[in-house]
Design an enzyme around this catalytic site. Structure first.
Site, PDB file in Angstrom:
ATOM      1  N   HIS A 475       0.786  -1.231   0.000  1.00 30.36           N
ATOM      2  CA  HIS A 475       0.000   0.000   0.000  1.00 30.36           C
ATOM      3  C   HIS A 475       0.824   1.289   0.000  1.00 30.36           C
ATOM      4  CE1 HIS A 475      -3.545   2.318   0.138  1.00 30.36           C
ATOM      5  NE2 HIS A 475      -4.259   1.584   0.949  1.00 30.36           N
ATOM      6  N   TYR A 592     -14.742   6.065   8.643  1.00 33.19           N
ATOM      7  CA  TYR A 592     -13.706   6.504   7.705  1.00 33.19           C
ATOM      8  C   TYR A 592     -14.122   6.098   6.298  1.00 33.19           C
ATOM      9  CZ  TYR A 592      -8.937   6.747   5.666  1.00 33.19           C
ATOM     10  OH  TYR A 592      -7.825   7.031   4.897  1.00 33.19           O
ATOM     11  N   THR A 605      -4.799  10.682  -0.464  1.00 34.59           N
ATOM     12  CA  THR A 605      -6.162  10.485   0.038  1.00 34.59           C
ATOM     13  C   THR A 605      -6.488  11.477   1.146  1.00 34.59           C
ATOM     14  OG1 THR A 605      -5.431   8.869   1.688  1.00 34.59           O
ATOM     15  CG2 THR A 605      -6.124   8.020  -0.473  1.00 34.59           C
TER      16      THR A 605
END
Length: 770
Positions: A475, A592, A605
């Site tokens: 990630h 979230y 993000t």
């Protein structure tokens, strides 16, 4: 091929008759082709750098500018206002030429300076235009303001044609730093439905204290960073959220994606692998050459493309205190794992990319190899699945020399990794008797067996024994939309362009020269290292045993019905998730939702706090017998608009959480403590959600090919007592949900939550009378 043979390109021996020199012509050709490829890449980079440097202008515009200036000057109009004459007399060297040559050279120099100046002015104007965000706040279907109409005209007028992948990078604005007071107000509004009056007043007091105290000092440092850095968030986000984390990245950080589940183009796994690997390498070539078109919203606003740079040839290197991302300049091979053995597979043959059938042929060589894994080799990747410190120490001690160093380098330098799974992923979406088979498929992509995916690699392509595919992605290097773009490209290329023969093999025939043979990687793993591998495998197995993953396919309705309700699909599903959580947990929680900030340079993000005052009021009304449907619909519309407002704020740099995160980092650098920031950053996200992007490009026409729908992907739970929910609006009548939680938590159940989502969606459908 070149690196395999370069060492033996020349050989010689000394005899009584003299020195005999032998030349390996194949090796020399391999070296030659390698050099040609290297120079081609350099030429492409130079061309692309020039194209992007002058974009949105073109090289022809320079000739046009020179011609106009010369024509006007010859016609008696001095458009330079004396600048050309100044250059004629002061520019070194040209004063010795005759008058005509002197004039032409001076005019060319002035024209070039004028051209460069105009280009930079246009770039600056585009940056100013891209700072305009009001277009996002204008509801679709309603009258567009004249300001936005004018803005669209100006953007299209100043934007060039045929942009390359990175052409807009210099024109993208920087992510703005929100005001401290604005962030405090938004934060307090977001937690109001979660706190009673006493706790809310306490939090309000902490926020006021922070705003009037240390907050302004921290803000000044952050503003200073925003002036200097390309993006004031991204580097700290990558370092502190990802690379400094010492917990295992498998499940906790890595995410996964699965196949287009309504299709099965071939039952032959190696054929499927051949097409997909070829498609991914083709995508890599387009990224390297910048031939991939940038994503442009509404055909007007470009998104930042910087994350594509590290998609290939990239690996995460473990460290004792922090990891680091390493990207290699180029890679001529992929790394393949099969039955506990690792192979290095070259992707070119005499400088030409292998075709799908050649890749299939090469992979067959691996499958036909009956050798057994070396001691410790089969479960080696468990080191990448376990604790980072243990892996870092083992890497330094046991993989820094000899065979182990060379073999590890081959994996880490690979374009990407491929796992040829021994297990098949069989399921039938039309049969409801065994829905757990789809769950098993998702689990295989999320973690596998804990040792059969190289979790440090940017991504591992997984090919199942029956031809199903998926991926597991690290990630830190990028976010899910980048992998989704590659996945969409590969699946569409596979199904719509490359195709298969009637018996399921890759199309095409082998050339006259067979592709290079795969190279079996060699290991010499000592007993102490094998013990460490086993220890980390146990860590991985413990994590795996606690994962409760459920994949749900909802086909009662999809985007079509949601649009009939005149509401955003994302808002619709987020409200459904709020309703589900409240019904299953009996309370609301901090939620979230990931949104992008790629409207800005190097944006990644931001968090949308989906649990709002309005969404809570609507959720409570759904089970209130005293509330009418008309009142519920009105509350739903308010909740939807509130969610959309939060999403727009997050995308346009007015989010809450990245600002607070960076203020917290600054406070740590300064060595000051903030009770407010410490409490905010420790709040658990018991419901962590994300929408998987679909059809980011126009490669897949779902109206014409409805079965091309990809089922998206998911991630592990963020909180010990919470849920991770990824969803994808896959079509007019299809929704996919990937729900994760922990088995060790007695209050959560992914299947129960999935059933709750189904009921919530049906209730919303009934509410609107659909």
């Amino acid at each position: 091929m070149a690196e395999a043979h370069a060492a033996v390109a020349f050989s010689f021996s000394v005899t009584p008759d003299g020195v005999n020199v032998a030349v390996n012509h194949e090796a020399l050709w391999a070296v030659f082709h390698s050099g040609v490829l290297s120079w081609n890449r350099k030429i492409h980079r130079i061309k692309n750098s020039f194209h992007n440097g002058i974009y949105p202008a073109s090289a022809m515009s320079l000739l046009f500018t020179i011609s106009i200036v010369l024509a006007l000057c010859l016609g008696g109009f001095d458009v330079s206002y004396g600048s050309i004459k100044y250059i004629q007399t002061h520019f070194p060297g040209i004063s010795y030429a005759n008058d005509t040559v002197n004039f032409v050279i001076s005019s060319v120099i002035f024209s070039t300076i004028l051209w460069i100046t105009v280009i930079n002015v246009i770039k600056y104007i585009l940056r100013l235009l891209f700072n305009y965000q009001n277009w996002m706040y204008e509801v679709r279907g309603k009258k567009v303001s004249w300001q936005t109409k004018l803005w669209v005209v100006l953007v299209k007028s100043f934007s060039g044609r045929h942009p390359k992948l990175y052409s807009y990078q210099a024109s993208l604005p920087k992510l703005p730093v929100p005001g401290v007071e604005d962030t405090m107000n938004r934060y307090l509004l977001s937690v109001r439905p979660l706190l009673d009056d006493e706790k809310y007043n306490r939090m309000k007091g902490l926020a006021e204290e922070f705003k009037n105290g240390i907050g302004n000092k921290l803000q000044r440092y952050l503003i200073l960073k925003s002036w200097w850095a390309s993006n004031y968030v991204s580097d700290w986000w990558e370092e502190y959220v990802y690379l400094r984390g010492r917990a295992p990245i498998m499940i906790n950080s890595n995410f996964y994606g699965i196949d287009a589940v309504f299709l099965k183009p071939t039952h032959r796994p190696l054929s499927r692998a051949g097409n997909i690997i070829y498609s991914m390498l083709k995508f890599r070539r387009e990224v390297d050459r910048e031939e991939l078109e940038p994503i442009i919203l509404n055909k007007t606003v470009p998104l930042c493309s910087s994350q594509y740079e590290r998609q290939f040839n990239t690996t995460r290197i473990p460290g004792v205190e922090t990891d680091q991302l390493i990207q290699y300049h180029d890679s001529s091979h992929i790394a393949v794992y099969h039955k506990g053995r690792y192979y290095k597979v070259y992707i070119r043959n005499k400088g030409v990319l292998l075709t799908p059938c050649e890749i299939e042929y090469t992979l067959q060589k691996i499958v036909d190899d009956d050798s057994v894994p070396s001691p410790g080799e089969k479960e080696l990747a468990a080191l990448t699945a376990g604790e980072r410190v243990a892996w870092a120490k083992a890497r330094a001690e046991y993989f820094s020399k000899g065979k182990n160093k060379a073999s590890l380098h081959a994996i880490e330098k690979a374009a990407f990794c491929v796992t040829l799974d021994e297990d098949a992923q069989e399921f039938d979406l039309n049969v409801e008797e065994k829905p757990e088979l789809l769950d098993v498929y998702g689990q295989a992509m999320l973690h596998g067996k804990g040792y059969d995916r190289w979790f440090d690699k940017s991504f591992t392509l997984v090919v199942c024994a029956n031809g199903r595919i998926g991926f597991n992605a690290e990630h830190s290097w990028a976010d899910a939309p980048i992998m989704a773009h590659l996945w969409e490209y590969a699946i569409s290329e596979d199904n719509l362009i490359l195709g298969y023969t009637e018996d399921g093999h890759c199309k095409g025939e082998l050339g006259p020269t067979p592709p290079p043979h795969p190279i079996r990687l060699e290991w010499d793993i000592p007993k102490p290292c094998q013990s460490i591998i086993e220890e980390q495998l146990q860590v991985a197995k413990q994590l795996i045993s606690d994962v409760d993953l459920h994949l749900m396919v909802h086909t009662a309705f999809g985007k079509g019905l949601i649009k009939q309700c005149k509401v955003s699909p994302d808002a619709f599903l987020q409200i459904a998730l709020q309703l589900t959580y409240y019904r299953t947990a009996g309370k609301f929680c901090l939620t979230y939702e990931s949104s992008m900030t790629r409207l800005y340079r190097e944006g990644r993000t931001e968090t949308v706090r989906s649990c709002t005052v309005d969404s809570c009021e609507f959720v409570k009304s759904m089970d209130d017998p005293n509330c009418t449907n008309e009142e519920r619909i009105a509350k739903f519309q308010r909740a939807s608009e509130s969610h959309q407002q939060g999403y727009r704020d997050a995308m346009t740099g007015k989010g809450i959480d990245r600002h607070l995160f960076c203020l917290y980092v600054v406070s740590k650098y300064l060595g000051v403590d903030s009770p407010f920031l410490a409490e905010v950053l420790s709040e658990p996200w018991r419901l962590s959600t994300s929408q998987t992007p679909h059809t980011q490009t126009n490669r897949i026409d779902l109206v014409k090919y409805p079965k091309q729908i990809c089922a998206g992907g998911g991630f592990g739970p963020v909180a010990d007592d919470g849920y991770g929910v990824s969803y994808i609006v896959a079509g007019e009548d299809t929704l996919f949900f990937h729900i994760s939680s922990k088995k060790s938590c007695p209050t959560t159940s992914s299947k129960k939550f999935g059933a709750g989502i189904n009921k919530a969606l049906q209730d919303l459908k009934n509410l609107f009378g659909k």
